[in-house]
Design a protein around this motif. Sequence first.
Motif, mmCIF file in Angstrom:
data_model
loop_
_atom_site.group_PDB
_atom_site.id
_atom_site.type_symbol
_atom_site.label_atom_id
_atom_site.label_comp_id
_atom_site.label_asym_id
_atom_site.label_seq_id
_atom_site.Cartn_x
_atom_site.Cartn_y
_atom_site.Cartn_z
ATOM 1 N N CYS A 38 0.830 -1.199 0.000
ATOM 2 C CA CYS A 38 0.000 0.000 0.000
ATOM 3 C C CYS A 38 0.872 1.260 0.000
ATOM 4 C CB CYS A 38 -0.929 -0.018 1.209
ATOM 5 S SG CYS A 38 -2.049 1.378 1.283
ATOM 6 N N VAL A 39 1.885 1.288 0.846
ATOM 7 C CA VAL A 39 2.805 2.428 0.885
ATOM 8 C C VAL A 39 3.485 2.588 -0.473
ATOM 9 C CG1 VAL A 39 4.976 3.284 1.874
ATOM 10 C CG2 VAL A 39 3.192 2.367 3.376
ATOM 11 N N ASP A 40 3.915 1.492 -1.045
ATOM 12 C CA ASP A 40 4.576 1.530 -2.344
ATOM 13 C C ASP A 40 3.641 2.091 -3.413
ATOM 14 O OD1 ASP A 40 6.982 1.007 -3.784
ATOM 15 O OD2 ASP A 40 6.070 -0.806 -4.625
ATOM 16 N N ARG A 41 2.401 1.649 -3.456
ATOM 17 C CA ARG A 41 1.416 2.148 -4.429
ATOM 18 C C ARG A 41 1.131 3.629 -4.210
ATOM 19 N NH1 ARG A 41 -1.121 -2.851 -3.409
ATOM 20 N NH2 ARG A 41 -2.517 -1.824 -1.939
ATOM 21 N N LEU A 42 0.956 4.021 -2.942
ATOM 22 C CA LEU A 42 0.676 5.428 -2.646
ATOM 23 C C LEU A 42 1.816 6.324 -3.112
ATOM 24 C CD1 LEU A 42 -0.921 5.183 0.904
ATOM 25 C CD2 LEU A 42 -2.052 5.905 -1.213
ATOM 26 N N ARG A 43 3.051 5.873 -2.907
ATOM 27 C CA ARG A 43 4.203 6.666 -3.343
ATOM 28 C C ARG A 43 4.233 6.815 -4.853
ATOM 29 N NH1 ARG A 43 8.802 4.034 0.493
ATOM 30 N NH2 ARG A 43 8.327 5.235 2.368
ATOM 31 N N SER A 44 3.916 5.777 -5.563
ATOM 32 C CA SER A 44 4.002 5.847 -7.020
ATOM 33 C C SER A 44 2.880 6.683 -7.621
ATOM 34 C CB SER A 44 3.995 4.445 -7.626
ATOM 35 O OG SER A 44 2.736 3.828 -7.434
ATOM 36 N N LYS A 45 1.783 6.852 -6.897
ATOM 37 C CA LYS A 45 0.642 7.606 -7.421
ATOM 38 C C LYS A 45 0.479 8.967 -6.782
ATOM 39 C CE LYS A 45 -1.634 3.398 -8.526
ATOM 40 N NZ LYS A 45 -2.763 2.819 -9.081
ATOM 41 N N SER A 46 1.287 9.277 -5.782
ATOM 42 C CA SER A 46 1.140 10.533 -5.055
ATOM 43 C C SER A 46 1.931 11.644 -5.727
ATOM 44 C CB SER A 46 1.619 10.364 -3.611
ATOM 45 O OG SER A 46 1.542 11.587 -2.939
ATOM 46 N N HIS A 47 1.236 12.675 -6.155
ATOM 47 C CA HIS A 47 1.889 13.818 -6.765
ATOM 48 C C HIS A 47 1.786 15.055 -5.881
ATOM 49 C CE1 HIS A 47 2.386 11.544 -10.435
ATOM 50 N NE2 HIS A 47 1.108 11.240 -10.402
ATOM 51 N N ASN A 48 0.896 15.002 -4.889
ATOM 52 C CA ASN A 48 0.646 16.173 -4.051
ATOM 53 C C ASN A 48 1.583 16.274 -2.853
ATOM 54 O OD1 ASN A 48 -1.452 16.865 -5.732
ATOM 55 N ND2 ASN A 48 -2.966 15.769 -4.522
ATOM 56 N N TYR A 49 2.034 15.155 -2.329
ATOM 57 C CA TYR A 49 2.913 15.181 -1.166
ATOM 58 C C TYR A 49 3.812 13.953 -1.173
ATOM 59 C CZ TYR A 49 -0.519 11.926 0.769
ATOM 60 O OH TYR A 49 -1.356 10.858 0.958
ATOM 61 N N ARG A 50 4.934 14.087 -0.500
ATOM 62 C CA ARG A 50 5.907 12.985 -0.425
ATOM 63 C C ARG A 50 5.647 12.143 0.809
ATOM 64 N NH1 ARG A 50 9.966 10.014 -0.888
ATOM 65 N NH2 ARG A 50 11.990 10.157 0.082
ATOM 66 N N ILE A 51 5.516 10.853 0.607
ATOM 67 C CA ILE A 51 5.360 9.930 1.721
ATOM 68 C C ILE A 51 6.764 9.594 2.216
ATOM 69 C CG2 ILE A 51 4.545 7.661 2.423
ATOM 70 C CD1 ILE A 51 2.381 7.974 0.228
ATOM 71 N N PRO A 52 7.068 9.884 3.487
ATOM 72 C CA PRO A 52 8.440 9.697 3.981
ATOM 73 C C PRO A 52 8.841 8.224 4.050
ATOM 74 C CG PRO A 52 6.962 10.237 5.783
ATOM 75 C CD PRO A 52 6.159 10.354 4.515
ATOM 76 N N LEU A 53 10.155 8.004 4.104
ATOM 77 C CA LEU A 53 10.674 6.662 4.263
ATOM 78 C C LEU A 53 10.237 6.091 5.597
ATOM 79 C CD1 LEU A 53 14.350 7.043 2.990
ATOM 80 C CD2 LEU A 53 12.411 6.089 1.756
ATOM 81 N N LEU A 54 10.048 4.800 5.642
ATOM 82 C CA LEU A 54 9.743 4.117 6.891
ATOM 83 C C LEU A 54 11.028 4.011 7.714
ATOM 84 C CD1 LEU A 54 7.634 1.220 5.360
ATOM 85 C CD2 LEU A 54 6.754 3.203 6.600
ATOM 86 N N PRO A 55 10.909 3.881 9.041
ATOM 87 C CA PRO A 55 12.128 3.694 9.847
ATOM 88 C C PRO A 55 12.906 2.472 9.350
ATOM 89 C CG PRO A 55 10.254 4.108 11.253
ATOM 90 C CD PRO A 55 9.719 3.921 9.860
ATOM 91 N N GLY A 56 14.171 2.635 9.088
ATOM 92 C CA GLY A 56 15.018 1.540 8.604
ATOM 93 C C GLY A 56 15.026 1.374 7.099
ATOM 94 N N GLU A 57 14.158 2.077 6.390
ATOM 95 C CA GLU A 57 14.100 1.996 4.929
ATOM 96 C C GLU A 57 15.145 2.921 4.324
ATOM 97 O OE1 GLU A 57 10.895 2.637 1.303
ATOM 98 O OE2 GLU A 57 10.357 3.246 3.334
ATOM 99 N N THR A 58 15.774 2.477 3.255
ATOM 100 C CA THR A 58 16.743 3.293 2.540
ATOM 101 C C THR A 58 16.292 3.476 1.099
ATOM 102 O OG1 THR A 58 18.080 1.399 1.889
ATOM 103 C CG2 THR A 58 18.652 2.494 3.976
ATOM 104 N N ILE A 59 16.911 4.418 0.417
ATOM 105 C CA ILE A 59 16.533 4.666 -0.974
ATOM 106 C C ILE A 59 17.410 3.904 -1.961
ATOM 107 C CG2 ILE A 59 15.477 6.892 -0.543
ATOM 108 C CD1 ILE A 59 18.066 8.207 -1.490
ATOM 109 N N ASP A 60 18.417 3.203 -1.478
ATOM 110 C CA ASP A 60 19.263 2.420 -2.394
ATOM 111 C C ASP A 60 19.405 1.009 -1.954
ATOM 112 O OD1 ASP A 60 20.759 3.014 -0.161
ATOM 113 O OD2 ASP A 60 22.518 3.626 -1.255
#
Length: 60
Positions: A38-60
Amino acid sequence: MRLEKAIEIETIHNDHNPNFTDAERNEAHQLGIEAMKCVDRLRSKSHNYRIPLLPGETID
């Protein structure tokens, strides 16, 4: 850890814990997987605001 990798790991993760039944562990794992998806889908479809990383999640 990237969210996609966490979803993959959580999908196959099944440690034995005598305090919970297999059905309870499976239900908890499935709920976690669905929440991450759900978080992954929301991030890919969200243009109005940025959903922050979860604790322990990295971008690479």
